[in-house]
Design a protein around this motif. Structure first.
Motif, PDB file in Angstrom:
ATOM      1  N   GLU A 107       0.733  -1.103  -0.022  1.00 62.05           N
ATOM      2  CA  GLU A 107       0.107   0.069  -0.160  1.00 62.05           C
ATOM      3  C   GLU A 107       0.767   1.223   0.039  1.00 62.05           C
ATOM      4  O   GLU A 107       1.888   1.214   0.743  1.00 62.05           O
ATOM      5  N   ASP A 142      -0.874  -3.070  -4.333  1.00 68.47           N
ATOM      6  CA  ASP A 142      -2.411  -3.530  -4.454  1.00 68.47           C
ATOM      7  C   ASP A 142      -3.164  -2.441  -4.052  1.00 68.47           C
ATOM      8  O   ASP A 142      -4.341  -2.267  -4.495  1.00 68.47           O
ATOM      9  N   TRP A 143      -2.997  -1.323  -3.422  1.00 70.03           N
ATOM     10  CA  TRP A 143      -3.714  -0.318  -2.940  1.00 70.03           C
ATOM     11  C   TRP A 143      -3.017   1.139  -2.990  1.00 70.03           C
ATOM     12  O   TRP A 143      -1.483   1.077  -2.672  1.00 70.03           O
ATOM     13  N   THR A 145      -3.657   5.237  -1.380  1.00 71.00           N
ATOM     14  CA  THR A 145      -4.739   5.972  -0.411  1.00 71.00           C
ATOM     15  C   THR A 145      -4.264   7.373  -0.807  1.00 71.00           C
ATOM     16  O   THR A 145      -3.246   7.704  -1.067  1.00 71.00           O
ATOM     17  N   TYR A 164     -10.669   6.383  -7.592  1.00 67.86           N
ATOM     18  CA  TYR A 164     -10.682   6.265  -6.068  1.00 67.86           C
ATOM     19  C   TYR A 164     -12.073   6.263  -5.616  1.00 67.86           C
ATOM     20  O   TYR A 164     -12.979   6.792  -6.186  1.00 67.86           O
ATOM     21  N   ASP A 167     -13.389   6.327   1.651  1.00 68.10           N
ATOM     22  CA  ASP A 167     -12.921   5.407   2.529  1.00 68.10           C
ATOM     23  C   ASP A 167     -12.937   5.917   3.823  1.00 68.10           C
ATOM     24  O   ASP A 167     -12.231   5.369   4.589  1.00 68.10           O
ATOM     25  N   ARG A 185      -9.457   5.794  -1.376  1.00 69.10           N
ATOM     26  CA  ARG A 185      -8.618   4.503  -1.582  1.00 69.10           C
ATOM     27  C   ARG A 185      -8.814   3.955  -3.057  1.00 69.10           C
ATOM     28  O   ARG A 185     -10.045   4.057  -3.533  1.00 69.10           O
ATOM     29  N   SER A 187      -7.935   0.490  -5.454  1.00 71.29           N
ATOM     30  CA  SER A 187      -7.436  -0.761  -5.851  1.00 71.29           C
ATOM     31  C   SER A 187      -6.820  -0.918  -7.040  1.00 71.29           C
ATOM     32  O   SER A 187      -6.865  -0.111  -7.892  1.00 71.29           O
ATOM     33  N   ARG A 188      -5.920  -1.843  -7.090  1.00 70.34           N
ATOM     34  CA  ARG A 188      -5.193  -2.305  -8.225  1.00 70.34           C
ATOM     35  C   ARG A 188      -6.271  -2.522  -9.433  1.00 70.34           C
ATOM     36  O   ARG A 188      -6.126  -1.874 -10.676  1.00 70.34           O
TER      37      ARG A 188
END
Length: 226
Positions: A107, A142-143, A145, A164, A167, A185, A187-188
């Motif tokens: 992350e 993977d993430w 923020t 995004y 979150d 947030r 994600s991939r």
């Protein structure tokens, strides 16, 4: 050369209009000058630490010192890459990306600013897209923020455009006032769905990966490397 000892200085991210890399001292001075000229409307503070509220000469010094702290405190388990953003050959701001225990967390977080003279040109979206490509395609994240205070429509707009999702929220006290902070947030999968820009990564060799806590990069990341 410093890049022989600190391979992160070999990193280059290139988009259609921008180049992101660590600056030399002369370029850092130019970035400090950009900060001295102002980075946001003085009626709104977008930062958790209100460094930009200081007088111009102190703003400039704050940027220079922050950059040196980011490099000087570097560890493979806790790092911040303070990329300078170059537009038409001139530094216009900073796009940082940070990772804590990245080899396990996968992350990253991001933060940025650009000079007032360069607002409204789509640079903010393009430079964040560059570090997201670096994170997901280059490092195998993977993430990702981010966060933006209530009222910071530009930053929130960049997050939404890049895929995004909201979150949660939290409150902070800034300059003696309570401020609402929106967390974002990515994600991939959502990054892959929303990415539209070509980004070239240069210099992501074994030395840089070791500094970033990764050692030998995965075959998947290598395949994505430009």
């Amino acid at each position: 050369m410093i890049s022989d000892h600190l391979p992160i200085y070999k990193l280059r991210l290139r988009t259609e209009r921008l180049e992101l890399r660590l600056p030399d001292l002369g370029e850092l001075a130019q970035i400090a000058d950009v900060a001295a000229d102002g980075v946001h409307d003085p009626d709104f503070m977008p930062f958790l630490f209100p460094w930009s509220a200081a007088a111009p000469e102190k703003r400039a010094r704050s940027v220079a010192l922050w950059y040196h702290r980011a490099i000087g405190r570097w560890t493979a388990e806790d790092w911040t890459l303070p990329f300078a953003v170059f537009f038409e050959g001139r530094p216009v701001g900073i796009q940082e990306i940070e990772g804590k225990q990245f080899a396990l967390s996968r992350e990253v977080g991001t933060g940025s600013w650009i000079g007032m003279a360069y607002h409204g040109k789509g640079i903010g979206t393009e430079m964040r897209a560059a570090v997201l490509h670096f994170a997901f395609a280059g490092l195998g994240a993977d993430w990702a923020t981010s966060a933006s205070f209530e009222g910071n429509a530009a930053s929130a707009g960049v997050s939404r455009r890049l895929g995004y999702y909201a979150d949660g929220i939290e409150y902070h006290v800034v300059q003696g006032k309570r401020k609402l902070d929106f967390r974002w947030r990515l994600s991939r999968n959502l990054w892959e769905k929303h990415r539209t820009r070509d980004v070239e990564i240069e210099g992501l060799g074994e030395g840089a990966l070791e500094m970033l806590g990764l050692g030998r990069r995965s075959e998947d990341a290598a395949d994505e490397q430009s």
